[in-house]
Design an enzyme around this catalytic site. Structure first.
Site, mmCIF file in Angstrom:
data_model
loop_
_atom_site.group_PDB
_atom_site.id
_atom_site.type_symbol
_atom_site.label_atom_id
_atom_site.label_comp_id
_atom_site.label_asym_id
_atom_site.label_seq_id
_atom_site.Cartn_x
_atom_site.Cartn_y
_atom_site.Cartn_z
ATOM 1 N N HIS A 103 0.828 -1.204 0.000
ATOM 2 C CA HIS A 103 0.000 0.000 0.000
ATOM 3 C C HIS A 103 0.861 1.252 0.000
ATOM 4 C CE1 HIS A 103 -2.373 3.232 1.967
ATOM 5 N NE2 HIS A 103 -3.273 2.798 1.119
ATOM 6 N N HIS A 104 1.827 1.321 0.904
ATOM 7 C CA HIS A 104 2.783 2.419 0.858
ATOM 8 C C HIS A 104 4.066 2.040 1.583
ATOM 9 C CE1 HIS A 104 1.136 3.779 4.904
ATOM 10 N NE2 HIS A 104 2.417 3.910 5.104
ATOM 11 N N GLN A 166 9.738 1.289 6.416
ATOM 12 C CA GLN A 166 8.428 0.804 6.861
ATOM 13 C C GLN A 166 7.586 0.483 5.635
ATOM 14 O OE1 GLN A 166 4.776 3.020 7.224
ATOM 15 N NE2 GLN A 166 5.223 3.136 9.404
ATOM 16 N N HIS A 168 3.783 -0.875 4.446
ATOM 17 C CA HIS A 168 2.393 -1.149 4.833
ATOM 18 C C HIS A 168 1.805 -2.114 3.806
ATOM 19 C CE1 HIS A 168 -2.009 0.509 5.096
ATOM 20 N NE2 HIS A 168 -1.902 -0.727 5.546
ATOM 21 N N HIS A 238 -1.913 14.732 5.920
ATOM 22 C CA HIS A 238 -2.327 13.551 6.669
ATOM 23 C C HIS A 238 -3.401 13.894 7.688
ATOM 24 C CE1 HIS A 238 -2.254 9.602 8.396
ATOM 25 N NE2 HIS A 238 -2.215 10.157 9.595
ATOM 26 N N HIS A 240 -6.915 11.363 9.659
ATOM 27 C CA HIS A 240 -7.546 10.054 9.680
ATOM 28 C C HIS A 240 -8.849 10.138 8.893
ATOM 29 C CE1 HIS A 240 -5.127 8.743 13.497
ATOM 30 N NE2 HIS A 240 -4.367 8.998 12.447
ATOM 31 N N MET A 310 -5.875 13.423 13.296
ATOM 32 C CA MET A 310 -4.627 14.172 13.168
ATOM 33 C C MET A 310 -4.792 15.226 12.092
ATOM 34 S SD MET A 310 -1.312 11.834 13.775
ATOM 35 C CE MET A 310 -0.494 13.376 14.207
#
Length: 784
Positions: A103-104, A166, A168, A238, A240, A310
């Site tokens: 996904h990313h 990282q 995802h 960013h 949610h 956020m």
């Protein structure tokens, strides 16, 4: 020397955290190769993580060590030490990831990873110390690109010594075969000092509370900038689930300049700043997040879980190396009153398709084969080509519509049943007496046109099916029809845009002020055309004869943004217009193409941002390119204007390959001749209609196949056939929120400044008798 190297290698294996500090990339490679963690045999990643690229450059391969996520929405982290002690610079990134599985990805720089394992669940965190985002990759989003001469400083006394990757994994259905994933990124590093150093500026709200059921809640952030100049080149937003739009600005002397604006429900990668923005001492950086509390039954606070919210606006910048700061933050609102003047665009949510919403959050449903095929076609659309065309456009000489008694024909469209819709001026004409030097209409005494100005005809026999538009308009111009069958028209005398229902006598929406030309957000100056996005409902207006811009409005008519400027002396540059005369919306490619009339070209722009994509220009267009029309499947149709005296370009129609801009065919009438073809519209079966303001006529053209092999490849959308004879520092949000009463630390430790990404469930002018506007510099264009 060999003995020394062997001893050093042994020491390295014993003391895992000791670096040898060799400057030679070859030496770095030899050392690092021996200490590489073993990868799965299925892993396609390089077994040579450090590769020499010359005397001063090397590549560092950072890959997941062959992992198989067990559940959807898994976040896995791994770390790689910087293989040199001295200072280096990251100057480029090459991602290795498939949209089917990832996904990313985010890449951080820090000094102490959260774990020493080969990989770990990012719930444990990314770094124990402060971290800095260096790179982001997300499906359906552009990759991070650094400008030339810009680098992230790593190593040495001030730069981070570890990279933490990282990944995802949103939907793990691709792992049913239990294969191992080795997604990651290859870094290009250099020891050559870079004149410009990249950094990150984070704007973040820390005290926003969203009441339950509240329709609109704004979170505003603003800080005075008190450092050496910085230049902004990328941004990221960013929130949610409740976030609708996030916008960032530089405010200087009261003037708001957009840095970036995006829906946080779209892939949250870094997007390029469309127009260069510099920030100087005492400028203000401001950002707004728009939320909605609808559907919530309790207050929503800032926090790190899916039920929290956020408001983050990240800015990538570069500075001169001698003044460089790698990380800055802004968590306050230094001037709440200033947000009364924030541009209206910041308050307008950006619509997001449902499939994009699912992909953004990593929650996927099983798709039908047809849906998968559609997504595949969409993903490959930039590579789509119309290879060859076995047809020729010729006039349909049996069509009786050429003999219709019409006024000046200004606009054409096809309705939902493929009926031809004509917009004409009845007994009114645009001539040299129509406007004064300030573009104010001078013939109001004539009153509005008393004939029906909108005619709906059977495209086969030209029989009149319906008519409307009496006593509404003075000088009709552009016409388009949206997916719901509404008519969108412009009137250059009224300086207005109208939305009309097919059977309504009164407009459903009016934009602009009647008979008042202007160039602000509420006025037009002789607007020429309208296009409506079938997906989002966004309205695009070309404005016009005395302005040089494209304006975007929301579906209910609120100003969103504009782009374009008047053509400068010399060759017209991208984004400059000299009468943006006609619009063609290309939903297959998310583009808007503009017939830039007096520049004799077509310019195409990205719908969401207004970003210039490309220009289509041919010598055979001549001095003027009046109108453009797009047919799904990749065909672009256009008509040009009369040549300047002494020039010989034919007035004709054009068929082009949209992907390449290549002219596939040209066509002219057999009965009568084009005088000033003003608009063109085409259907998917390549039936074409052209309206002419001087001839006061509409021609019909049709496709004649040269053989029977013309076909459509449904899997790629390509028309197949054969053409013959045609041419450093960071902010740990866990620690930050732990020190702020009333805010949860949960969810922030895992990602430092990116903790919120894991939402765990909790001619000369005299030839025109019909239209005359104030002429640009010679040679003066004819008006239409």
């Amino acid at each position: 020397m060999a003995g020394l190297v062997n001893n050093l290698l042994i020491l390295f294996l014993v003391f895992q955290n000791i670096c040898l500090g060799f400057r030679s990339p070859l030496s770095v490679f030899k050392r690092y190769k021996d200490t590489t963690r073993s990868l799965s045999s299925e892993c396609l990643g390089s077994d040579r993580p450090v590769i020499s690229l010359g005397l001063s450059d090397f590549a560092l391969d950072i890959r997941m060590p062959g992992v198989t996520p067990k559940q959807s929405d898994t976040y896995l982290c791994m770390s790689v030490p910087l293989p040199v002690d001295d200072e280096a610079y990251v100057v480029d990134f090459k991602p290795h990831a498939s949209m089917d599985t990832v996904h990313h990805m985010l890449l951080f720089g820090c000094n102490e990873p959260s774990s020493t394992e080969n990989y770990w669940d990012c719930d444990e965190g990314t770094c124990k110390d402060k971290s800095n985002i260096l790179y982001a990759w997300a499906r359906n989003a552009p990759p991070t690109r650094l400008p030339k001469g810009v680098g992230f400083r790593v190593g040495g006394e001030t730069g981070g010594r570890f990279f933490v990757l990282q990944v995802h994994y949103g939907d793990i259905s691709a792992f049913r075969d239990k294969h191992k994933d080795c997604s990651g990124v290859t870094l290009h590093l250099t020891h050559q000092k870079q004149p410009l150093i990249a950094g990150m500026y984070l704007m973040m709200s820390v005290n926003t509370v969203i009441p339950p059921g509240e329709k609109v809640v704004d979170a505003d952030i603003a800080c005075h900038y008190k450092r050496f100049p910085m230049h902004l080149f990328a941004y990221r937003v960013h929130t949610h689930r409740l976030g609708k739009v996030v916008s960032g600005y530089r405010v200087r002397n009261g003037q708001w300049t957009l840095i970036g604006r995006q829906s946080p429900q779209l892939p949250q990668a870094f997007y390029p700043v469309e127009h260069p923005v510099d920030v100087s001492y005492d400028d203000i950086l401001a950002a707004r997040c728009v939320f909605s509390g609808e559907g919530r039954t309790t207050e929503t606070h800032i926090g790190g879980t899916a039920n929290d919210e956020m408001c983050n606006f990240y800015i990538m910048y570069y500075m001169e190396a001698k003044h460089a700061v790698s990380y800055m933050t802004c968590t306050q609102n230094a001037n709440p009153e200033m947000f009364r003047n924030i541009p209206q665009e910041a308050n307008i949510p950006i619509p997001v398709k449902s499939d994009m919403l699912k992909m953004t959050h990593g929650h996927h449903e099983e798709m039908k084969d047809t849906d998968k095929s559609s997504l595949l076609q969409q993903a490959k659309k930039e590579e789509e080509e119309i290879l060859d065309q076995d047809f020729h456009i010729e006039e349909a000489v049996e069509w009786p519509g050429l003999d219709l008694k019409l006024g000046q024909v200004s606009g054409l469209a096809l309705d939902l049943e493929n009926n031809l819709v004509i917009f004409h001026r009845g007994d009114h004409v645009w001539d040299e007496n129509s406007f004064d030097s300030k573009f104010v209409y001078q013939q109001r005494g004539l009153g509005p046109i008393e004939q029906n100005t909108i005619l709906v005809l059977n495209p086969s026999n030209a029989k009149l099916l319906h008519s409307m538009g009496k006593s509404l308009f003075y000088l009709p111009h552009g016409l388009s029809i949206d997916k719901n069958g509404n008519y969108w028209v412009t009137d250059v005398a009224l300086h207005q845009v109208f939305k009309l229902g097919a059977d309504d006598k009164e407009p459903l929406l009016v934009l602009g002020v009647a008979l008042q030309p202007g160039s602000d957000k509420n006025h037009f100056c002789q607007p020429t055309d309208v296009a409506v996005d079938p997906t989002t409902g966004s309205i695009y207006v070309s404005d016009g004869y005395c302005n040089s811009r494209i304006i975007q409005f929301s579906p209910n008519g609120l100003y969103v943004m504009q782009w374009g400027e008047e053509t400068s002396l010399g060759r017209a540059r991208p984004g400059q217009f000299q009468i943006p005369h006609s619009l063609a919306l290309i939903p297959d490619f998310s583009q808007l193409c503009v017939a830039d009339r007096e520049n004799g070209r077509i310019q195409c722009f990205r719908l969401e941002t207004g970003e210039f994509i490309r220009e289509i220009k041919h010598k055979s267009f001549g001095r003027e390119l009046f109108a453009v029309s797009y047919v799904p499947g990749g065909l672009l149709f256009a008509v040009n204007g009369k040549p300047y005296p002494g020039q010989a370009e034919t007035v004709q129609g054009f068929v082009m390959n949209f992907s390449t801009g290549e002219i596939l065919d040209t066509f002219i009438p057999l009965r009568k001749s084009f005088e000033m073809p003003h608009d063109i519209v085409a259907s998917e079966d390549k039936t074409v209609f052209v309206g002419d303001v001087h001839a006061r006529a509409v021609w019909k053209f049709a496709s004649t196949e040269t053989d029977g092999e013309h076909k459509l490849d449904s899997s790629s959308g390509r028309i197949l056939g054969r053409l013959r004879g045609k041419g450093g520092g960071g902010l740990n949000l866990g620690n930050f929120f732990a020190s702020h009463k009333g805010y949860s630390r949960k969810g922030f430790d895992r990602l430092s400044t990116e903790g919120s990404d894991q939402e765990k469930d909790e001619d000369d002018g005299t030839d025109s008798e019909e239209e005359c506007s104030a002429p640009p510099p010679p040679p003066a264009p004819s008006s239409s």
